[in-house]
Design a protein around this motif. Structure first.
Motif, PDB file in Angstrom:
ATOM      1  N   ASP A   5      33.921  39.218  38.827  1.00 59.56           N
ATOM      2  CA  ASP A   5      35.290  38.921  38.435  1.00 59.56           C
ATOM      3  C   ASP A   5      36.097  40.155  38.823  1.00 59.56           C
ATOM      4  O   ASP A   5      36.059  41.178  38.145  1.00 59.56           O
ATOM      5  CB  ASP A   5      35.360  38.667  36.925  1.00 59.56           C
ATOM      6  CG  ASP A   5      36.778  38.376  36.441  1.00 59.56           C
ATOM      7  OD1 ASP A   5      37.737  38.737  37.153  1.00 59.56           O
ATOM      8  OD2 ASP A   5      36.930  37.816  35.349  1.00 59.56           O
ATOM      9  N   LEU A   6      36.808  40.063  39.926  1.00 57.33           N
ATOM     10  CA  LEU A   6      37.467  41.240  40.483  1.00 57.33           C
ATOM     11  C   LEU A   6      38.538  41.809  39.551  1.00 57.33           C
ATOM     12  O   LEU A   6      38.637  43.023  39.379  1.00 57.33           O
ATOM     13  CB  LEU A   6      38.081  40.901  41.849  1.00 57.33           C
ATOM     14  CG  LEU A   6      38.607  42.089  42.651  1.00 57.33           C
ATOM     15  CD1 LEU A   6      37.498  43.103  42.929  1.00 57.33           C
ATOM     16  CD2 LEU A   6      39.230  41.608  43.960  1.00 57.33           C
ATOM     17  N   TRP A  19      42.195  52.101  43.749  1.00 53.91           N
ATOM     18  CA  TRP A  19      42.647  50.908  44.464  1.00 53.91           C
ATOM     19  C   TRP A  19      44.033  50.522  43.964  1.00 53.91           C
ATOM     20  O   TRP A  19      44.230  50.309  42.772  1.00 53.91           O
ATOM     21  CB  TRP A  19      41.676  49.751  44.219  1.00 53.91           C
ATOM     22  CG  TRP A  19      40.330  49.943  44.842  1.00 53.91           C
ATOM     23  CD1 TRP A  19      39.273  50.632  44.322  1.00 53.91           C
ATOM     24  CD2 TRP A  19      39.898  49.429  46.107  1.00 53.91           C
ATOM     25  NE1 TRP A  19      38.205  50.572  45.191  1.00 53.91           N
ATOM     26  CE2 TRP A  19      38.563  49.839  46.286  1.00 53.91           C
ATOM     27  CE3 TRP A  19      40.512  48.643  47.092  1.00 53.91           C
ATOM     28  CZ2 TRP A  19      37.828  49.507  47.426  1.00 53.91           C
ATOM     29  CZ3 TRP A  19      39.782  48.305  48.225  1.00 53.91           C
ATOM     30  CH2 TRP A  19      38.469  48.734  48.378  1.00 53.91           C
ATOM     31  N   MET A  20      44.997  50.422  44.865  1.00 54.43           N
ATOM     32  CA  MET A  20      46.350  50.009  44.498  1.00 54.43           C
ATOM     33  C   MET A  20      46.452  48.489  44.494  1.00 54.43           C
ATOM     34  O   MET A  20      45.974  47.827  45.419  1.00 54.43           O
ATOM     35  CB  MET A  20      47.379  50.574  45.480  1.00 54.43           C
ATOM     36  CG  MET A  20      48.817  50.223  45.093  1.00 54.43           C
ATOM     37  SD  MET A  20      50.047  50.741  46.310  1.00 54.43           S
ATOM     38  CE  MET A  20      49.716  49.589  47.644  1.00 54.43           C
ATOM     39  N   LEU A  21      47.051  47.946  43.458  1.00 56.06           N
ATOM     40  CA  LEU A  21      47.219  46.501  43.325  1.00 56.06           C
ATOM     41  C   LEU A  21      48.573  46.068  43.847  1.00 56.06           C
ATOM     42  O   LEU A  21      49.610  46.616  43.456  1.00 56.06           O
ATOM     43  CB  LEU A  21      47.075  46.099  41.857  1.00 56.06           C
ATOM     44  CG  LEU A  21      47.322  44.626  41.511  1.00 56.06           C
ATOM     45  CD1 LEU A  21      46.308  43.732  42.217  1.00 56.06           C
ATOM     46  CD2 LEU A  21      47.262  44.427  40.002  1.00 56.06           C
ATOM     47  N   LYS A  22      48.571  45.076  44.745  1.00 59.82           N
ATOM     48  CA  LYS A  22      49.810  44.501  45.259  1.00 59.82           C
ATOM     49  C   LYS A  22      49.554  43.054  45.655  1.00 59.82           C
ATOM     50  O   LYS A  22      48.663  42.773  46.448  1.00 59.82           O
ATOM     51  CB  LYS A  22      50.318  45.293  46.476  1.00 59.82           C
ATOM     52  CG  LYS A  22      51.642  44.779  47.034  1.00 59.82           C
ATOM     53  CD  LYS A  22      52.088  45.611  48.222  1.00 59.82           C
ATOM     54  CE  LYS A  22      53.413  45.091  48.793  1.00 59.82           C
ATOM     55  NZ  LYS A  22      53.841  45.895  49.976  1.00 59.82           N
ATOM     56  N   ASP A  23      50.329  42.148  45.045  1.00 63.40           N
ATOM     57  CA  ASP A  23      50.214  40.717  45.353  1.00 63.40           C
ATOM     58  C   ASP A  23      48.779  40.210  45.196  1.00 63.40           C
ATOM     59  O   ASP A  23      48.253  39.480  46.053  1.00 63.40           O
ATOM     60  CB  ASP A  23      50.705  40.435  46.779  1.00 63.40           C
ATOM     61  CG  ASP A  23      52.168  40.804  46.975  1.00 63.40           C
ATOM     62  OD1 ASP A  23      52.936  40.689  46.002  1.00 63.40           O
ATOM     63  OD2 ASP A  23      52.535  41.218  48.096  1.00 63.40           O
ATOM     64  N   ASP A  24      48.138  40.612  44.080  1.00 62.62           N
ATOM     65  CA  ASP A  24      46.770  40.181  43.755  1.00 62.62           C
ATOM     66  C   ASP A  24      45.733  40.660  44.759  1.00 62.62           C
ATOM     67  O   ASP A  24      44.618  40.126  44.816  1.00 62.62           O
ATOM     68  CB  ASP A  24      46.694  38.646  43.641  1.00 62.62           C
ATOM     69  CG  ASP A  24      47.510  38.114  42.485  1.00 62.62           C
ATOM     70  OD1 ASP A  24      47.563  38.796  41.441  1.00 62.62           O
ATOM     71  OD2 ASP A  24      48.116  37.030  42.628  1.00 62.62           O
ATOM     72  N   LYS A  25      46.065  41.661  45.532  1.00 61.14           N
ATOM     73  CA  LYS A  25      45.114  42.271  46.462  1.00 61.14           C
ATOM     74  C   LYS A  25      45.024  43.757  46.138  1.00 61.14           C
ATOM     75  O   LYS A  25      45.974  44.361  45.651  1.00 61.14           O
ATOM     76  CB  LYS A  25      45.564  42.075  47.911  1.00 61.14           C
ATOM     77  CG  LYS A  25      45.661  40.619  48.343  1.00 61.14           C
ATOM     78  CD  LYS A  25      46.161  40.515  49.786  1.00 61.14           C
ATOM     79  CE  LYS A  25      46.310  39.057  50.207  1.00 61.14           C
ATOM     80  NZ  LYS A  25      46.808  38.934  51.618  1.00 61.14           N
ATOM     81  N   LEU A  42      39.005  35.304  46.739  1.00 58.92           N
ATOM     82  CA  LEU A  42      39.474  33.999  47.202  1.00 58.92           C
ATOM     83  C   LEU A  42      39.304  32.956  46.101  1.00 58.92           C
ATOM     84  O   LEU A  42      38.575  33.176  45.124  1.00 58.92           O
ATOM     85  CB  LEU A  42      38.699  33.595  48.450  1.00 58.92           C
ATOM     86  CG  LEU A  42      38.812  34.572  49.639  1.00 58.92           C
ATOM     87  CD1 LEU A  42      37.990  34.058  50.824  1.00 58.92           C
ATOM     88  CD2 LEU A  42      40.264  34.786  50.039  1.00 58.92           C
ATOM     89  N   PRO A  43      39.966  31.813  46.217  1.00 56.13           N
ATOM     90  CA  PRO A  43      39.873  30.769  45.187  1.00 56.13           C
ATOM     91  C   PRO A  43      38.447  30.340  44.860  1.00 56.13           C
ATOM     92  O   PRO A  43      38.165  29.945  43.713  1.00 56.13           O
ATOM     93  CB  PRO A  43      40.677  29.613  45.801  1.00 56.13           C
ATOM     94  CG  PRO A  43      41.689  30.298  46.665  1.00 56.13           C
ATOM     95  CD  PRO A  43      40.968  31.463  47.262  1.00 56.13           C
ATOM     96  N   ASP A  44      37.544  30.420  45.821  1.00 54.66           N
ATOM     97  CA  ASP A  44      36.154  30.011  45.549  1.00 54.66           C
ATOM     98  C   ASP A  44      35.331  31.127  44.915  1.00 54.66           C
ATOM     99  O   ASP A  44      34.130  30.974  44.665  1.00 54.66           O
ATOM    100  CB  ASP A  44      35.477  29.516  46.832  1.00 54.66           C
ATOM    101  CG  ASP A  44      35.325  30.607  47.885  1.00 54.66           C
ATOM    102  OD1 ASP A  44      35.751  31.752  47.625  1.00 54.66           O
ATOM    103  OD2 ASP A  44      34.788  30.316  48.974  1.00 54.66           O
ATOM    104  N   GLY A  45      35.971  32.272  44.652  1.00 48.75           N
ATOM    105  CA  GLY A  45      35.292  33.375  43.984  1.00 48.75           C
ATOM    106  C   GLY A  45      34.737  34.439  44.904  1.00 48.75           C
ATOM    107  O   GLY A  45      34.356  35.512  44.444  1.00 48.75           O
ATOM    108  N   THR A  46      34.654  34.162  46.183  1.00 46.20           N
ATOM    109  CA  THR A  46      34.117  35.146  47.115  1.00 46.20           C
ATOM    110  C   THR A  46      35.112  36.281  47.324  1.00 46.20           C
ATOM    111  O   THR A  46      36.317  36.126  47.126  1.00 46.20           O
ATOM    112  CB  THR A  46      33.784  34.506  48.474  1.00 46.20           C
ATOM    113  OG1 THR A  46      34.982  33.930  49.024  1.00 46.20           O
ATOM    114  CG2 THR A  46      32.730  33.426  48.324  1.00 46.20           C
TER     115      THR A  46
END
Length: 295
Positions: A5-6, A19-25, A42-46
């Motif tokens: 779970d990232l 790690w800088m967070l921007k737009d869920d990345k 990604l939506p599938d969890g990968t």
């Protein structure tokens, strides 16, 4: 493939703030390549890493999941350990980098510290103790303005102290008793108990429990500490209760942080969906809040 779970992993530990967070990345600057790597779920969890050439390097930073941090008898911690098993511990990183990141978090949000650290990394093409010791104070104040310009003095002075006292390295602290390492860190400008413990735990491998206002609140509600409030005396009591009475490993405090962030909120605890609602004594909480009814 690792089940991660990232969001939970990247929100609760000092090493993740590189790690800088921007737009869920999440973006991390690698000085040796003078380039950012981007990590997203990604939506599938990968997990996707861009550029792809960094995939192995990025994934190697994940060490083990939180279902391995506790082996005691506390029903609450055992429940949380299973609930947050998709949250991972990141590998130990450079203690000097962790020191700077932790200083940037003092009285500021994690998001603010992430952005400031990322800005510093890019500006200096990677920071180290010598670059920061020789940094122009005015320039550094501008770079860290959103995280507290006064911390420029902490960063410059503590960096000079590390060079003068310890030949520019904190690595020796891995191999000495925790008390000795902690006292050495506390002697540095701008370093308090929470900052010292974060560096000891997340970068130097010492088994300590960092304690702040949030840890105080949640541990008291869970009945893991007999302390009350969040004064310095209360924090010391919480630390003693967790480390000596409950014998909680340092990394297990991530379970408590997760619970506080997701459910055991300061003003209105979300008892109705809390994973330990049925076994939590709710110490100091007058009543369990119920979700608002909608018409």
């Amino acid at each position: 493939m690792m089940d991660i779970d990232l969001r939970s992993t990247m929100d609760i530990q000092i090493t993740a703030l590189e790690w800088m967070l921007k737009d869920d990345k999440y973006y991390k600057y690698y000085p040796d390549a003078d380039e950012d790597a981007c990590l997203e779920q990604l939506p599938d969890g990968t997990l996707k890493v861009t550029p792809e050439k960094y995939y192995g390097r990025v994934m190697d930073e994940f060490d083990y999941s939180l279902d391995r941090v506790y082996s005691g008898k506390s029903p609450i911690l055992l429940r949380l350990q299973e609930f947050y098993k998709r949250c991972w511990v990141l590998k130990l990183q450079d203690p000097y980098i962790s020191l700077i990141v932790t200083i940037l978090t003092q009285n500021k949000t994690a998001d603010s510290a992430r952005k400031t650290f990322h800005r510093l990394q890019h500006h200096y093409k990677g920071i180290d103790v010598y670059k920061m010791a020789g940094a122009d104070k005015g320039e550094l104040e501008r770079l860290i303005k959103t995280s507290g310009p006064y911390k420029a003095d902490y960063i410059i002075r503590s960096s000079k102290e590390i060079i003068e006292r310890y030949k520019g390295s904190l690595e020796w602290m891995r191999d000495v008793p925790t008390r000795e390492a902690r006292e050495a860190l506390l002697s540095l400008t701008g370093v308090g108990p929470k900052t010292a413990d974060c560096v000891l735990l997340f970068s130097l491998g010492h088994d300590v429990v960092p304690v702040d206002t949030h840890i105080c609140r949640v541990t008291q509600r869970l009945g893991l500490s007999c302390a009350s409030g969040d004064s310095e005396a209360a924090k010391r009591r919480v630390k003693e209760d967790l480390e000596r009475k409950e014998m909680i490993p340092g990394m297990a405090h991530l379970l408590i942080i997760n619970l506080g962030r997701d459910y055991c909120k300061a003003v209105i605890p979300l008892h109705h969906i809390c994973p330990v609602e049925d076994i939590c004594p709710k110490r100091g909480v007058e009543r369990a809040e119920k979700p608002l009814e909608t018409s």
